[in-house]
Design a protein around this motif. Structure first.
Motif, short mmCIF file in Angstrom:
data_model
loop_
_atom_site.label_atom_id
_atom_site.label_comp_id
_atom_site.label_asym_id
_atom_site.label_seq_id
_atom_site.Cartn_x
_atom_site.Cartn_y
_atom_site.Cartn_z
N ASP A 293 0.83 -1.20 0.00
CA ASP A 293 0.00 0.00 0.00
C ASP A 293 0.87 1.26 0.00
O ASP A 293 2.09 1.22 -0.03
N GLY A 294 0.18 2.43 0.03
CA GLY A 294 0.88 3.71 -0.07
C GLY A 294 1.89 3.94 1.02
O GLY A 294 3.00 4.43 0.76
N SER A 295 1.56 3.57 2.25
CA SER A 295 2.48 3.82 3.36
C SER A 295 3.74 2.97 3.24
O SER A 295 4.85 3.44 3.52
N LEU A 296 3.58 1.71 2.80
CA LEU A 296 4.75 0.86 2.61
C LEU A 296 5.62 1.36 1.47
O LEU A 296 6.86 1.36 1.56
N SER A 298 5.83 4.46 0.47
CA SER A 298 6.45 5.69 0.95
C SER A 298 7.68 5.39 1.80
O SER A 298 8.73 6.01 1.64
N ASP A 299 7.56 4.41 2.69
CA ASP A 299 8.69 4.03 3.54
C ASP A 299 9.83 3.44 2.71
O ASP A 299 11.01 3.72 2.95
N PRO A 304 6.91 11.10 0.35
CA PRO A 304 5.51 11.08 0.77
C PRO A 304 4.58 10.77 -0.40
O PRO A 304 4.94 10.98 -1.57
N VAL A 305 3.41 10.27 -0.09
CA VAL A 305 2.40 9.99 -1.11
C VAL A 305 1.53 11.23 -1.30
O VAL A 305 1.00 11.77 -0.34
N GLN A 306 1.39 11.68 -2.55
CA GLN A 306 0.59 12.87 -2.83
C GLN A 306 -0.74 12.53 -3.50
O GLN A 306 -1.61 13.38 -3.60
N ARG A 308 -3.33 9.01 -5.41
CA ARG A 308 -3.44 7.64 -5.91
C ARG A 308 -4.08 7.68 -7.29
O ARG A 308 -5.22 8.15 -7.45
#
Length: 354
Positions: A293-296, A298-299, A304-306, A308
């Protein structure tokens, strides 16, 4: 330049670079001060209107603002952009081709006018969907009444105009601007470009012909004029080294489109090594609830995710048949593009309703 300062500081020990820049600064009507190294430049750095650093310099004075331009010579190759990234330089000027641009840049820096936002979009891996995202963002901004220019930054991409069925629309393409040098009038540029979907676009021709080379100085001049003539310039950069060097350095922000896949994340991390020191963020392509997912992402990538990018059926076919603008009218796409534009905040001026 800071108010009251016409001084340009050049940091170099190269007599040849000094002679070249002296001529350019004189043409810009400014005063040049030269320091041979970082230690000698330190006392003049903060008071200079603009700081130019030669390609022979490898370190800067501590706790000083980034140099405005890294100045190098034709033939130094990719090392110029790698050095510029390491030093945090805002621009790269390759002499002698960029002499006219640099003189114009220094002249306008003394009394900067309002300028639009240049937003770069590139794919973290092949087939990520950067062109699709760039088109939809430009289309949504135009729908808000923003003056938008969509720029095709990849001469090997087959022609962005095909994706929006605009190859017959009258106006200039990149090869028509190949001989342009120095300052370009923003109004003339705007009047000469084709329009589709409510926005102007500058594309490589959709033809089988070998792409005609466009000099780096021409690219810089076009983007400078675009910034002055439009409120938002969206650049579909492409993933090759040449387009990244030609366009990414003039972007205020870069959005990296990454599918929600581990292989794509690894490729994106590698691509980041080619980025200039500019603010960047992710556009994640994939359905909500994907394993990565986005958080994974991003890490893993460190950005950062801006937004989808929505997964829609038929996007590839729509790109081939020139129907991306039709898909851009769907609610999910409009929501995606609006969220990206909202996050751009005050950096992008928004006009009234179209």
């Amino acid at each position: 330049m800071p108010e009251g300062s016409d001084d340009v500081l050049l940091v170099t020990s190269s007599a040849f670079l000094r002679a070249e820049v002296e001529r350019i600064v004189a043409a810009a009507g400014a005063h040049l001060r030269v320091a041979a190294d970082a230690a000698g430049a330190s006392r003049y750095w903060d008071g200079a209107g603009a700081v130019l650093v030669g390609s022979d310099i490898r370190e800067l004075p501590p706790r000083r603002r980034a140099p405005a331009v890294l100045v190098g010579l034709d033939g130094e190759g990719d090392s110029l952009w790698h050095l510029a990234a390491a030093l945090g330089a805002e621009r790269v000027a390759v002499l002698p081709d960029a002499a006219a641009w640099l003189a114009d840049h220094l002249s306008r820096s003394k009394s900067p006018g309002p300028g639009g936002l240049v937003l770069g979009v590139t794919g973290g891996c092949g087939g990520a969907g950067a062109t699709t995202a760039a088109v939809w963002i430009a289309q949504a901004a135009a729908g808000l009444g923003v003056r938008v220019l969509l720029v095709d930054g990849d001469p090997w991409g087959g022609g962005l105009e095909l994706a929006i069925a605009a190859e017959q629309n009258p106006g200039l393409r990149w090869p028509d601007l190949a001989e342009a040098r120095g300052s370009i009038d923003p109004a003339q540029l705007s009047d000469s470009l084709p329009v589709a979907g409510g926005f102007s676009f500058l594309s490589w021709p959709a033809s089988r012909d070998q792409p005609a080379p466009v000099a780096a100085a021409t690219t810089v001049g076009v983007l400078d004029a675009a910034r002055r003539g439009y409120e938002l310039v969206v650049v579909d950069i492409g993933r090759r080294t040449e387009p990244l060097q030609a366009f990414a350095w003039d972007c205020d922000r870069i959005l990296l489109v990454v599918p929600a896949q581990l292989k794509a994340a690894v490729a994106a991390v590698r691509l980041l090594q080619e980025f200039p020191p500019v603010e960047a963020a992710l556009l994640v392509r994939g359905k909500p609830g994907a394993a990565l997912d986005g958080s994974l992402l991003s890490d893993a990538i460190g950005l950062p995710v801006q937004g989808r990018v929505p997964e829609l059926r038929g996007v590839a076919a729509a790109t081939e048949s020139g129907r991306l603008l039709d898909l851009g009218k769907r609610r999910g796409v409009r929501h995606f593009a609006a969220s990206v534009l909202d996050l751009l905040g005050d950096d992008m001026p928004v006009g009234g309703p179209a």
